[in-house]
Enzyme design. Structure first.
Site, short mmCIF file in Angstrom:
data_model
loop_
_atom_site.label_atom_id
_atom_site.label_comp_id
_atom_site.label_asym_id
_atom_site.label_seq_id
_atom_site.Cartn_x
_atom_site.Cartn_y
_atom_site.Cartn_z
N GLU A 18 35.75 38.97 35.02
CA GLU A 18 34.95 37.74 35.20
C GLU A 18 33.51 37.99 35.64
O GLU A 18 32.66 37.19 35.23
CB GLU A 18 35.67 36.82 36.21
CG GLU A 18 36.98 36.27 35.75
CD GLU A 18 38.11 37.29 35.79
OE1 GLU A 18 39.09 37.13 35.05
OE2 GLU A 18 37.99 38.24 36.58
N ASP A 45 46.96 34.31 36.00
CA ASP A 45 48.00 34.50 37.01
C ASP A 45 48.75 33.21 37.29
O ASP A 45 48.55 32.56 38.32
CB ASP A 45 47.37 35.06 38.29
CG ASP A 45 46.72 36.40 38.07
OD1 ASP A 45 47.13 37.10 37.12
OD2 ASP A 45 45.81 36.77 38.83
N ASP A 66 41.18 43.57 32.31
CA ASP A 66 41.45 42.55 33.34
C ASP A 66 40.25 42.50 34.28
O ASP A 66 39.33 43.32 34.21
CB ASP A 66 42.72 42.94 34.08
CG ASP A 66 43.35 41.81 34.87
OD1 ASP A 66 42.79 40.69 34.85
OD2 ASP A 66 44.38 42.04 35.51
#
Length: 986
Positions: A563, A637, A560
């Site tokens: 980015e 999300d 996770d």
């Protein structure tokens, strides 16, 4: 900070700490649209949009880019030349080498670079650390094949103004390269399909030294209407230099040591009204126009991977991952482009009609789609695919960037997750209760709270006291554990991982060349630089079982925040002037970052233990072209709302056609508390996501499916069991995706490219090659759905075998009460399932199969129905050595038989069987269900079965048609091996 005390008080203290972090780093936990740049706030986007506005507003505009005729050469399928850019304000000429490569696959590649800077020029730079060439290594990460030049390509025509090259299969493709102004027209069968620089928007911001300019003095009248009008004529306005060398947004300043270096190009799809792809965006499958107007966007689609908490819907704003692959489709024709650039990229989309003489006999004017691609840095590097079918596009793209990894079979089952299961006892309790309520599942997940104070590769010694015992309980019935590992490494004393990372200099650097420090969930953190081979080698060492203690062979990984998410960084990510391996700036590689981290984890799992060659499972949030080779993704999300359920379907379909089909959305919505109807409908939809996971935020109420209460528990359980019964067909669909890039779930335009009415439909889809047409319920209080029928074939209700009254191209209303999933079976298919309910996929491994035959409207054809089944051990790489079963089933309506042969024509008797294949000899076909069976079968009590030199009879039960339900026949105890050749005669 260690939070002392018993678990309950520590948990309360932690929530207080989380609240403080939330207040301190609001962008990380309350991201809204204004936290991210619009085009006018991104200097290079604003400059290129202004350039486009000027060019398109001027009738006298001509692109300042020309090919120097004497520089051109063509050899062995490759054209090379130099583009000359004339700089209007200085008269300077910039040299831009161009290479047009024609590949054996029929794909063309256009690459424009900038001539290397000379030493004297380099010394004029204001930052000696900056690389002096354009970033040129994206190919090393994204491209894995399909690059062989087409040496049969040949010049079809050439004069002083242009050159035409014929290439591709049967030379049916051609590219006409116009020299002045530069443009390229890509044609198929003599007709234009894709044009480069047709509108003259090519713009390469060339290298230049930084020269401090004095502030201009204002003179009277400089802003008069007359002067403004004059500025819009042939000559462009003076360029806005305010963001050339630095740029500020949200309190962060981005220094730009190389100055302005964006690349931009207009790409026109001639005669195409619909374009698709460039995920991920919370938008429709058919992309919208971006220059305003009713129902359109004002902003371009943006690709700049970012942590977008609570993302908004129906928006072109950036999300977590980027695949710059766009397709255009019209009736019976498909083309596409792949923009290989890992920097921040914006894409404008507009549509317009061809100008036609109203008195001409040529028919109505065609709609063209014009796109304008703008990247901050790097090469202009574009691949062109001329189709002509949707499958051609995904296959050729897959040949270039790789196809989806063959997944472990367990990963196609249901995954149970939340932030967070608070202890190993909690995990074991959920595991037991899923069994108690007969809810099949395969994987339970742990978010960040399992660690010791957010230190990855550790366990909280108070709450996860016995991770091995937890893992063993899961393993006892074939289940897996997934733990989260993020790229930020907590910067704290007495943490061996960060100490080793610092001592070996394996992290991302700041612009001064020192180890970059930012904030994420652990607080102060450093980030692994997964571009570095040394960093990747070190990363692999951390996953070994004796290093990451508490993990077992059934432990897998979730990446996770890759980015990367940096709470106190610009736009919640890393500063663009940070430095990576090779001294490349982060701006050059940003969209690749998540892929490199997932890749590092994938290879780390392969090397956990010598000799343990098993397919890894790694979920990623951030991705780029090629990420499909190393795992799965999810849409991030989302929220517990009906519109987010609706949005999930086009988002997943977009991923599939863009080459990354192993995708899903958080079932139930990550944020918030879904009501019972929403949660139930979401499970019914999620059963048709390629990646099927329930997940929830730490503040959300517990919502394990057994907690919801009746009748919802029973309904959700039925949806889960439907997913598990169809796992053989899901696995077969992934095999096809692995082989040739075919999407796992397919939109209407992909399966029926001749039907114009289906081009924009994105709320229903086919599953693999099964003929199963799903239309999830996505609206509150909805008790029926309208399904668009794409052809004249017969459709049956999956559950009742009712014949659906349909007409080609029309919508049909299907009843869909809460307990019903709208699912149709198209006539003409054979698909496999397993009908014995089990607790996990591992426990189904040696079960017999059921084959379902759906008889078409013309049930007397020699190939009235067909399908296939792929099976391997679901775990290892042995399938690469031929250790698999792949059968093709054909229902012959004329001969009234169903046959099974090897789908690839292999001599299966010559295959040396390993342990798995030997055990599969005991697995067979339990029953065959023929839906739409001919009335002439009435009264038949048995069928003849032939296989492996033997013949026997199997019992058949025939049920005649009644009250709209089709007749069907069930052959029981068929008794054939699933891996053998056989024939059942009716």
């Amino acid at each position: 900070m260690h939070v002392a005390g018993p678990p309950s008080s520590r948990w309360a203290a932690y929530l207080g700490l989380l609240s403080a972090l939330s207040a301190a780093f609001a962008p990380a936990v309350a991201v809204k649209e204004h936290d991210f740049k619009k085009c006018h706030q991104s200097g290079f986007c604003q400059r290129n949009r202004a350039f486009a506005d000027h060019a398109l507003a001027s009738t006298a505009w001509e692109s300042p880019y020309t090919i120097a005729a004497e520089s051109g050469s063509f050899k062995d399928g490759q054209y090379q030349a130099v583009i000359l850019k004339t700089v209007s304000d200085s008269g300077e000429t910039v040299r831009l080498p161009i290479t047009v490569s024609f590949l054996e696959s029929g794909t063309a590649r256009v690459t424009v670079d900038e001539e290397k800077r000379q030493k004297g020029e380099i010394e004029l730079r204001h930052d000696s650390k900056a690389r002096k060439e354009r970033y040129n290594e994206a190919e090393q990460w994204a491209i894995v094949g399909g690059m062989t030049l087409d040496k049969a390509a040949k010049i079809g025509y050439e004069d002083k103004t242009q050159i035409t090259v014929k290439y591709g299969p049967s030379s049916k493709f051609e590219a006409t390269i116009k020299l002045s102004p530069f443009s390229i027209d890509f044609k198929r069968d003599g007709s234009s399909q894709i044009k480069f620089n047709d509108q003259g928007l090519l713009n390469v911001e060339h290298w230049r030294p930084k020269i401090e300019k004095p502030e201009p003095e204002k003179t009277e009248g400089e802003s008069t209407e007359e002067n403004k009008a004059e500025e819009t004529k042939e000559e462009p306005k003076d360029e806005d230099e305010s963001t050339w060398w630095d740029e500020t947004f949200g309190g962060n300043t981005d220094t730009k040591p190389r100055g302005p270096e964006s690349v931009a190009l207009d790409i026109s799809f001639v005669g195409y009204e619909h374009v698709y792809g460039i995920p991920s965006h919370a938008s429709s499958l058919s992309l919208k126009q971006t220059r305003g107007g009713d129902g359109n966007y004002q902003e371009p689609y943006r690709m700049y991977n970012a942590d977008v908490f609570e993302y908004i819907l129906d928006s072109p704003m950036t999300l977590y991952g980027s695949i710059p692959f766009m397709q255009a489709h019209r009736k019976d024709s498909s083309v596409g482009v792949f923009w290989l650039n890992a920097a921040e990229t914006w894409v404008d989309i507009t549509k317009g009609k061809d100008a036609k003489n109203p008195l001409s006999l040529g028919g109505k004017a065609k709609t063209n789609t014009h796109t304008h691609w703008i990247s901050e840095s790097g090469l202009l590097d574009v691949f062109v695919f001329l189709g002509p079918t949707p499958k051609d596009l995904t296959a050729k793209y897959g040949e270039l960037t790789g196809t989806t990894a063959m997944p472990q079979e367990f990963s196609l089952g249901y995954h149970q997750c939340r932030w967070n299961y608070v202890s190993d006892d909690d995990v074991k309790d959920v595991d037991r209760k899923m069994d108690k309520f007969k809810m099949p599942y395969d994987v339970i997940w742990l978010d960040i709270e399992y660690t010791d104070e957010k230190k990855y590769f550790t366990w909280d010694k108070h709450t996860f006291t016995d991770p091995i015992g937890m893992g063993k309980q899961l393993d006892s019935h074939g289940r897996k554990l997934v733990t989260i590992i993020d790229p930020h490494i907590k910067n704290v004393d007495n943490y061996p991982v960060v100490a080793e990372m610092k001592s070996k200099d394996l992290g991302v650097k700041n612009k001064e060349g020192n180890l970059f420090e930012g904030w994420c969930w652990p607080g102060s953190s450093h980030w692994i630089d997964a571009f570095s081979p040394a960093s990747r080698e070190w990363w692999s060492s951390l996953f070994k079982y004796d290093t990451f203690k508490g993990t077992m062979e059934n432990t897998w990984i979730w990446n996770d925040m890759n980015e990367p998410s940096v709470f106190n960084g610009p736009e919640t990510t890393m500063p663009k002037d940070n430095l990576h391996d090779g001294n490349w700036e982060h701006r050059d590689v940003h969209n690749l970052n998540g892929m490199t981290f997932q890749n590092a984890t994938y290879h780390a799992l392969i090397t956990r233990k010598p000799g343990e060659l098993r397919r890894p499972f790694v979920l990623t949030r951030s991705f780029f072209a090629g990420s499909q080779r190393v795992g799965a993704m999810w849409t991030g999300d989302n929220q517990a709302a009906w519109d987010h359920l609706q949005a999930s379907i086009p988002m997943i379909l977009s991923q599939g056609i863009a080459g990354f089909p192993f995708s899903g959305a958080d079932v139930g919505g990550f944020f918030g508390n879904p009501d019972k109807d929403l949660l139930t409908r979401w499970y019914q939809a999620g059963a048709f996501y390629p990646f099927f996971r329930g997940h929830a935020h730490i503040d959300a109420r517990r919502r394990e499916p057994y907690l919801i209460g009746e009748p919802y528990t029973t309904i959700i359980g039925a949806a889960l069991r439907l997913r598990y019964s169809l796992l053989p067909s899901w696995y077969t669909a992934f095999r096809h995706a692995h082989l040739d890039g075919t999407p796992v779930v397919k939109p209407m335009f992909y399966t029926h490219p001749s039907e114009e009415a289906g081009l924009a439909i994105d709320d229903q889809f086919f599953v693999g090659n099964t003929g199963l047409l799903a239309k999830p319920v996505t609206e509150k209080d909805q008790v029926s759905v309208d399904v668009w029928i794409p052809d004249a074939e017969v459709y049956y209700d999956y559950f009742t075998y009712a014949v659906v009254p349909t007409r080609k191209g029309e919508r049909v209303a299907l009843e869909a009460p809460m307990e019903k999933i709208p699912l149709l079976m198209r006539g003409g298919h054979v698909f496999a399932r397993r009908d014995v309910p089990r607790r996990s996929s591992a426990l189904m491994r040696w079960d017999d199969y059921t084959l379902v035959v759906t008889v078409p409207r013309d049930g007397k054809a020699a190939v009235a129905a067909e399908g296939d089944l792929y099976v391997d051990d679901g775990d290892s790489f042995d399938f690469q050595d031929g250790q698999y079963i792949h059968r093709r089933f054909v229902f012959d309506g004329a001969a009234k038989s169903l046959t099974s042969v090897d789908a690839e024509g292999r001599d299966t008797a010559a295959i040396k069987e390993g342990e798995w294949m030997q055990r599969m000899r005991a697995v067979g076909v339990d029953k065959i269900v023929v839906v739409g069976a001919p009335a002439s079968w009435a009264g038949k009590k048995s069928v003849t079965v032939e296989s492996e030199g033997k013949t026997w009879e199997a019992r058949v039960e025939f049920t005649p048609a009644a009250q709209g339900r089709a007749a069907f026949a069930v052959v029981k105890k068929v008794g054939v091996r699933i891996g053998a050749d056989w024939r059942v005669g009716f």
